[in-house]
Write an enzyme that holds these catalytic residues in place. Structure first.
Site, PDB file in Angstrom:
ATOM      1  CG  HIS A   1     -10.448 119.625  34.645  1.00  0.00           C
ATOM      2  ND1 HIS A   1     -11.249 119.527  33.526  1.00  0.00           N
ATOM      3  CD2 HIS A   1      -9.633 118.539  34.623  1.00  0.00           C
ATOM      4  CE1 HIS A   1     -10.954 118.420  32.868  1.00  0.00           C
ATOM      5  NE2 HIS A   1      -9.971 117.796  33.507  1.00  0.00           N
TER       6      HIS A   1
ATOM      7  CG  HIS B   1     -10.429 114.426  29.610  1.00  0.00           C
ATOM      8  ND1 HIS B   1     -10.178 115.724  29.269  1.00  0.00           N
ATOM      9  CD2 HIS B   1     -10.229 114.342  30.954  1.00  0.00           C
ATOM     10  CE1 HIS B   1      -9.848 116.403  30.371  1.00  0.00           C
ATOM     11  NE2 HIS B   1      -9.873 115.590  31.403  1.00  0.00           N
TER      12      HIS B   1
ATOM     13  CD  GLU C   1     -10.357 110.218  33.591  1.00  0.00           C
ATOM     14  OE1 GLU C   1     -11.151 110.785  32.805  1.00  0.00           O
ATOM     15  OE2 GLU C   1     -10.101 110.650  34.747  1.00  0.00           O
TER      16      GLU C   1
ATOM     17  CG  ASP D   1      -7.655 115.347  36.149  1.00  0.00           C
ATOM     18  OD1 ASP D   1      -8.171 116.177  35.385  1.00  0.00           O
ATOM     19  OD2 ASP D   1      -8.045 114.160  36.235  1.00  0.00           O
ATOM     20  CG  ASP D   2     -10.350 117.618  38.470  1.00  0.00           C
ATOM     21  OD1 ASP D   2     -10.889 118.640  38.008  1.00  0.00           O
ATOM     22  OD2 ASP D   2     -10.261 116.549  37.833  1.00  0.00           O
TER      23      ASP D   2
HETATM   24  N1  ADE Z   1     -13.624 116.858  34.499  1.00  0.00           N
HETATM   25  C1  ADE Z   1     -12.805 117.212  35.496  1.00  0.00           C
HETATM   26  N2  ADE Z   1     -11.901 116.260  35.711  1.00  0.00           N
HETATM   27  C2  ADE Z   1     -12.132 115.259  34.825  1.00  0.00           C
HETATM   28  C3  ADE Z   1     -11.533 114.014  34.537  1.00  0.00           C
HETATM   29  N3  ADE Z   1     -10.477 113.561  35.209  1.00  0.00           N
HETATM   30  N4  ADE Z   1     -12.065 113.261  33.562  1.00  0.00           N
HETATM   31  C4  ADE Z   1     -13.120 113.694  32.879  1.00  0.00           C
HETATM   32  N5  ADE Z   1     -13.726 114.864  33.099  1.00  0.00           N
HETATM   33  C5  ADE Z   1     -13.240 115.651  34.069  1.00  0.00           C
HETATM   34 ZN    ZN Z   2      -9.073 115.960  33.340  1.00  0.00          ZN
END
Ligand code: ADE
Ligand code: ZN
Length: 338
Positions: free
Chosen positions: A19, A197, A200, A278-279
């Site tokens: 992201h 997604h 998770e 991911d982030d």
């Molecule tokens: N937005 C940013 N990272 C995310 C994640 N891991 N799961 C869901 N939405 C997200």
């Molecule tokens: Zn994600």
């Protein structure tokens, strides 16, 4: 560095789950807050980093949406994307498929043109200056529902030439994929790639819905798919890639310990996981840090690492010629690597 950690670190690789707003390092966030005169509820970079302590997905999302509030101008989106790409180049990423969350920006009065334009301009420069190819995936924020997603889809129409796919992110539980059937059908009809997604925090049923109702081509995360043997069989039969994010899973308490990460179980079940960040600014590391964390905690073999690296290209949306060229480059590297 262990042998396997350096094998993974030096390998050419693709990142398929990133992201762009989650790559916002606090230093850059502060600089942008200053130049755009936006107030952040933190006084220092250290205070921001100290706030990155989450016990679930929602706690992270609350801070993530706050962080992106300093992004206002086209140049801000360019700078954010360029910062990620130069960092990714240092991890030997040669292909990146990047998510962005237009609804997180439109709601603040940012135009679609500025958000997508800045990101796409940096992606173009990365191809010429860093040799990184890319795809851009627009995600719908599932907590806002399908009506809002459909409006966003309409606003995206003038920019579809810059967008390769659509995805579904944000708060998972209570927002099943089946709610987004109509907007995904529109994106499919327009020839875009489809990902979501799923699994998770949400149950295996959400992964089924993403497959059956949305007709996705790739699962983002998919950890909880392992709870359903029939689902595992279906994902394996389809050769479906799972974009797995180990440090994210640890930081968001999807797993309690890296030693319990499901990557070995996924590989053993014949699934096709690849490794992603991911982030990265929020979860403590970029793609090579994710490989390092797995390798230091789990009994992964050289063949496992090679498989994970191959899956990153195999599961990508590169065209077939580019994909084969990238796989050949990886194979050249692997045969000569110690
Ligand atoms: N937005 C940013 N990272 C995310 C994640 N891991 N799961 C869901 N939405 C997200
Ligand atoms: Zn994600």
């Amino acid at each position: 560095m262990t042998d396997l950690t350096s094998l993974a670190a030096n390998a050419p690789k693709a990142e398929l789950h990133l992201h762009i707003e989650g790559s916002f390092e606090p230093e850059l966030m502060f600089e942008m807050a200053r130049r755009n005169a936006v107030d952040l509820p933190f006084n220092s970079v250290e205070e921001i980093r100290a706030a990155y302590d989450f016990s679930n997905l929602q706690e992270f999302l609350d801070i993530y949406y706050q962080g992106m509030s300093v992004l206002l101008q086209e140049q801000d989106f360019y700078d954010l994307t360029w910062a990620y790409l130069t960092r990714a180049a240092a991890d030997n990423v040669i292909h990146a498929e990047i998510f962005f969350d237009p609804q997180g920006h439109l709601v603040r009065g940012v135009t679609f043109a500025d958000a997508v334009g800045g990101i796409a301009r940096a992606l173009g420069d990365a191809q010429t200056q860093l040799g990184i190819s890319s795809k851009l995936i627009m995600c719908f924020l599932r907590h806002l529902g399908e009506e809002e997603a459909l409006k966003t889809w309409e606003q995206a129409q003038p920019f579809l030439s810059l967008i390769d796919g659509v995805g579904l992110d944000s708060s998972e539980v209570g927002h099943p994929p089946s709610k987004f059937k109509a907007v995904f059908a529109k994106a499919r009809k327009a020839g875009l790639h489809l990902v979501a997604h799923a699994g998770e925090e949400g149950p295996p049923a959400y992964v089924w819905e993403a497959l059956d109702d949305l007709q996705i081509e790739r699962v983002d995360h998919g950890n909880r798919a392992l709870e359903d043997a029939a689902l595992v069989k279906q994902l394996a039969a389809k050769g479906m890639c799972l974009t797995v994010c180990p440090l994210s899973n640890l930081k968001l308490c999807v797993i309690d310990d890296m030693q319990n990460h499901p990557i070995p179980a996924m590989l053993a079940a014949g699934l096709k996981p690849c490794i992603n960040s991911d982030d990265p600014s929020y979860f403590g590391g970029y793609v090579n840090d994710n490989f390092a964390a797995l390798i230091s905690s789990l009994p992964l073999s050289r063949a496992d690492i090679e498989q994970l690296l191959r899956n990153s290209f195999d599961g990508s949306f590169m065209d077939e010629t580019d994909k084969q060229a990238a796989l050949a480059k990886l194979d050249d590297y692997l045969v000569s690597a110690p």
